[in-house]
Design an enzyme around this catalytic site. Structure first.
Site, mmCIF file in Angstrom:
data_model
loop_
_atom_site.group_PDB
_atom_site.id
_atom_site.type_symbol
_atom_site.label_atom_id
_atom_site.label_comp_id
_atom_site.label_asym_id
_atom_site.label_seq_id
_atom_site.Cartn_x
_atom_site.Cartn_y
_atom_site.Cartn_z
ATOM 1 N N ASP A 1 -9.933 -5.823 -4.066
ATOM 2 C CA ASP A 1 -9.424 -4.618 -3.404
ATOM 3 C C ASP A 1 -10.305 -3.404 -3.712
ATOM 4 O O ASP A 1 -10.521 -3.067 -4.874
ATOM 5 C CB ASP A 1 -7.986 -4.352 -3.863
ATOM 6 C CG ASP A 1 -7.245 -3.363 -2.986
ATOM 7 O OD1 ASP A 1 -7.895 -2.599 -2.257
ATOM 8 O OD2 ASP A 1 -5.999 -3.367 -3.038
ATOM 9 N N SER B 1 0.834 -1.195 0.000
ATOM 10 C CA SER B 1 0.000 0.000 0.000
ATOM 11 C C SER B 1 0.876 1.254 0.000
ATOM 12 O O SER B 1 1.685 1.430 -0.906
ATOM 13 C CB SER B 1 -0.959 -0.050 1.201
ATOM 14 O OG SER B 1 -1.999 0.888 1.057
ATOM 15 N N HIS C 1 -7.288 -5.984 0.009
ATOM 16 C CA HIS C 1 -6.139 -5.077 0.087
ATOM 17 C C HIS C 1 -4.959 -5.669 0.860
ATOM 18 O O HIS C 1 -3.856 -5.128 0.793
ATOM 19 C CB HIS C 1 -6.584 -3.758 0.731
ATOM 20 C CG HIS C 1 -5.610 -2.635 0.565
ATOM 21 N ND1 HIS C 1 -5.281 -2.096 -0.669
ATOM 22 C CD2 HIS C 1 -4.864 -1.946 1.472
ATOM 23 C CE1 HIS C 1 -4.400 -1.121 -0.511
ATOM 24 N NE2 HIS C 1 -4.123 -1.015 0.779
#
EC number: 3.1.1.85
Length: 258
Positions: A207, A82, A235
């Site tokens: 996601d 991320s 995610h």
């Protein structure tokens, strides 16, 4: 110079640096350490302002990357999840001597939706920034819940992420706001288009923060890189699918041995 928290373990001879995402800390990797440690020398880092690296205020992406690189081994594989994917990518661009290969997980070179580019709506990120000052803990919890949305183990995975956050003192609001500002403004699409080192991008099919369409767009824009979309994952694929995820990392390292 203040030291970042930097924990090294593992029995392999290949350095693998793992960078966590927004709001979290290096504890998020504990679910896959046992699967990777026999094959790598793992470096688990708390980014500036997070976890046990609390002695830092908000930083720009460039400054954060520079600070992390100062403690890094040379010629390591870098795995960034991320927001950590942006930091790892920036290190690969600005400190290439530290990097032999790059893996980004549920990350995007541009997290914000723009013309013909899928991502998080700018007003959503701005809303999170505003809400941090109103209801700090609830805002972090909402963001964590979004990360596991849609998976079979969604509630269990969200509880795990929350427990990681609560292991240590929460980051300051200033640090969290600065992290959201990085997600809102960073755009490395052009800078990474000429990147020639081994580069694998891992996505979750479900996601809600990094749409899987990003994978196909970058397949066309960056043909020298490879992508994997993990079915059933959101995610945080290394939490919901740790065995499959670890195999991807091992295969990438094996294919790109020096």
């Amino acid at each position: 110079m203040k030291q970042l928290y930097w924990y090294t373990c593992g029995e392999g001879d290949c350095d693998l640096v793992l960078l966590h995402g927004w709001g979290l800390n290096s504890g998020v990797w504990h679910c896959i350490i046992d699967r990777l440690a026999p094959h790598f020398r793992l470096h688990l880092v708390d980014l500036p302002g997070y976890g046990r690296s609390q002695d830092y205020g908000a930083m720009s992406l460039a400054d954060m990357a520079e600070r992390v690189a100062q403690q890094a081994p040379k010629q390591a594989l870098w795995l960034g999840w991320s927001m950590g994917g942006l930091v790892a990518s920036q290190i690969a661009l600005s400190q290439p001597e530290c990097v032999r290969g790059l893996i980004t997980v549920s990350s995007s070179p541009c997290f914000t939706a723009r013309d013909e580019w899928p991502g998080i709506k700018p007003e959503v990120l701005a809303g999170f920034q505003h809400q941090l000052s109103d209801d700090f803990h609830r805002t972090v919890e909402r963001f964590l819940a979004l990360q596991t949305l849609g998976t079979e183990s969604s509630r269990q995975d969200a509880r795990l992420l929350k427990s990681v956050v609560l292991q240590h003192q929460m980051p300051d609001v200033e640090v969290l706001t600065g992290g959201l500002e990085i997600l809102r403004t960073a755009d490395l699409r052009t800078a990474l288009s000429g990147f020639t080192l081994p580069f694998m991008r891992v996505y979750g099919h479900l996601d809600s923060l990094v749409p899987r369409k990003v994978a196909s767009l970058l397949d066309s824009a960056w043909p020298q890189t490879q992508s994997v979309v993990m079915q059933g994952a959101a995610h945080a694929p290394f939490i919901s699918h740790p065995n499959d995820f670890a195999k991807l990392i091992l295969n990438f390292a094996e294919e790109n041995k020096k």
